[in-house]
Design a protein around this motif. Sequence first.
Motif, mmCIF file in Angstrom:
data_model
loop_
_atom_site.group_PDB
_atom_site.id
_atom_site.type_symbol
_atom_site.label_atom_id
_atom_site.label_comp_id
_atom_site.label_asym_id
_atom_site.label_seq_id
_atom_site.Cartn_x
_atom_site.Cartn_y
_atom_site.Cartn_z
ATOM 1 N N VAL A 34 -8.001 1.419 -2.398
ATOM 2 C CA VAL A 34 -7.874 0.005 -2.748
ATOM 3 C C VAL A 34 -8.873 -0.441 -3.805
ATOM 4 C CG1 VAL A 34 -6.751 -0.704 -0.605
ATOM 5 C CG2 VAL A 34 -9.258 -0.577 -0.700
ATOM 6 N N ASN B 10 0.746 5.758 0.058
ATOM 7 C CA ASN B 10 -0.044 6.879 0.547
ATOM 8 C C ASN B 10 -0.549 7.731 -0.612
ATOM 9 O OD1 ASN B 10 -1.171 8.617 2.508
ATOM 10 N ND2 ASN B 10 0.588 9.979 2.373
ATOM 11 N N ASN B 11 -1.790 8.189 -0.496
ATOM 12 C CA ASN B 11 -2.390 9.085 -1.476
ATOM 13 C C ASN B 11 -2.774 10.393 -0.791
ATOM 14 O OD1 ASN B 11 -3.191 7.294 -4.127
ATOM 15 N ND2 ASN B 11 -3.260 6.078 -2.254
ATOM 16 N N SER C 59 -4.928 4.876 1.522
ATOM 17 C CA SER C 59 -4.717 3.963 0.407
ATOM 18 C C SER C 59 -6.052 3.754 -0.300
ATOM 19 C CB SER C 59 -4.166 2.622 0.886
ATOM 20 O OG SER C 59 -2.889 2.772 1.456
ATOM 21 N N TYR D 255 -11.437 3.055 0.559
ATOM 22 C CA TYR D 255 -10.173 3.526 1.093
ATOM 23 C C TYR D 255 -9.855 2.768 2.384
ATOM 24 C CZ TYR D 255 -12.074 7.708 -1.341
ATOM 25 O OH TYR D 255 -12.676 8.581 -2.220
ATOM 26 N N LEU E 207 0.825 -1.205 0.000
ATOM 27 C CA LEU E 207 0.000 0.000 0.000
ATOM 28 C C LEU E 207 0.862 1.260 0.000
ATOM 29 C CD1 LEU E 207 -2.775 -1.008 2.557
ATOM 30 C CD2 LEU E 207 -2.888 -1.076 0.053
ATOM 31 N N ARG F 284 -2.935 8.775 6.388
ATOM 32 C CA ARG F 284 -2.297 7.953 5.377
ATOM 33 C C ARG F 284 -3.426 7.180 4.688
ATOM 34 N NH1 ARG F 284 2.651 6.127 3.826
ATOM 35 N NH2 ARG F 284 2.673 4.088 2.782
#
Length: 254
Positions: free
Chosen positions: A43, A29-30, A41, A55, A27, A39
């Motif tokens: 998915v 970070n976005n 992710s 998320y 994973l 943080r």
Amino acid sequence: MGYRNDLLSSRSIIRHGSYALITPEGLVNNIIPHFEKCRISVVASPKLGASFVQYLINMEAGGRNTKGFGGDGIETFVYVVEGSLDVIVDGIKYELTEGGYVYTPPSLTMIIENNSKEGTKFVLYKQRYIPADGIKEPWVVSNNVKNLEAIFYDDMEDVTLIDLLPTDLSFDMNFHILTFQPGGSHPFIETHVQEHGAYLLSGEGMYNLDNNWVSVKKGDFIWMGPYVQQATYAIGYEPFSYVYSKDCNRDPEI
């Protein structure tokens, strides 16, 4: 994270438009506007083939989203995996602990805050609501799985199911928790129009995804697209459990 200490490898499997297994080790970070000290992710999203966005979020103490999440036709759902979280909907604060959740209908937004002194981990979900003629809009739902009754799944005493949302036609989706005792399994390999996003809460299992058996465990995320064959059985020494989404109560469009 620094230098690697082993071979570059991954259990993750991506089959665009069909299914995906995403493990926590990969994973990233976005950065998403209006989310602070998080943080995040992503998915599942339409880029993968899903009709929803899901998320996995780790929010530090003092973290929050500063703008309402959802609304304008988008329904949302949040489920606390670890820690505690405050969710504000239409001026009402819902104080969630582990196993707590809030569903917000498409006409409202949610504000998410971590007002504790510890970090928290949660699942966040959004999809576009599908209205139906003569059916009223859904309403805010908040509860904790500890307060809900688990029922035997297909009359099997080693597999239990918990519905998190009402089984009412106003809702075009639901979230469930399915738990298999060691050795428990689905009664058959399923093939259906519904898709799922599943976050694994505990244990280990073998999962059939499009007739491919793969090993899965706590912390993994699975996306199962429409008509993908799917089933699982639990392995190991503890219950195998996951929280998952399902679209429902609507006639497919043509």
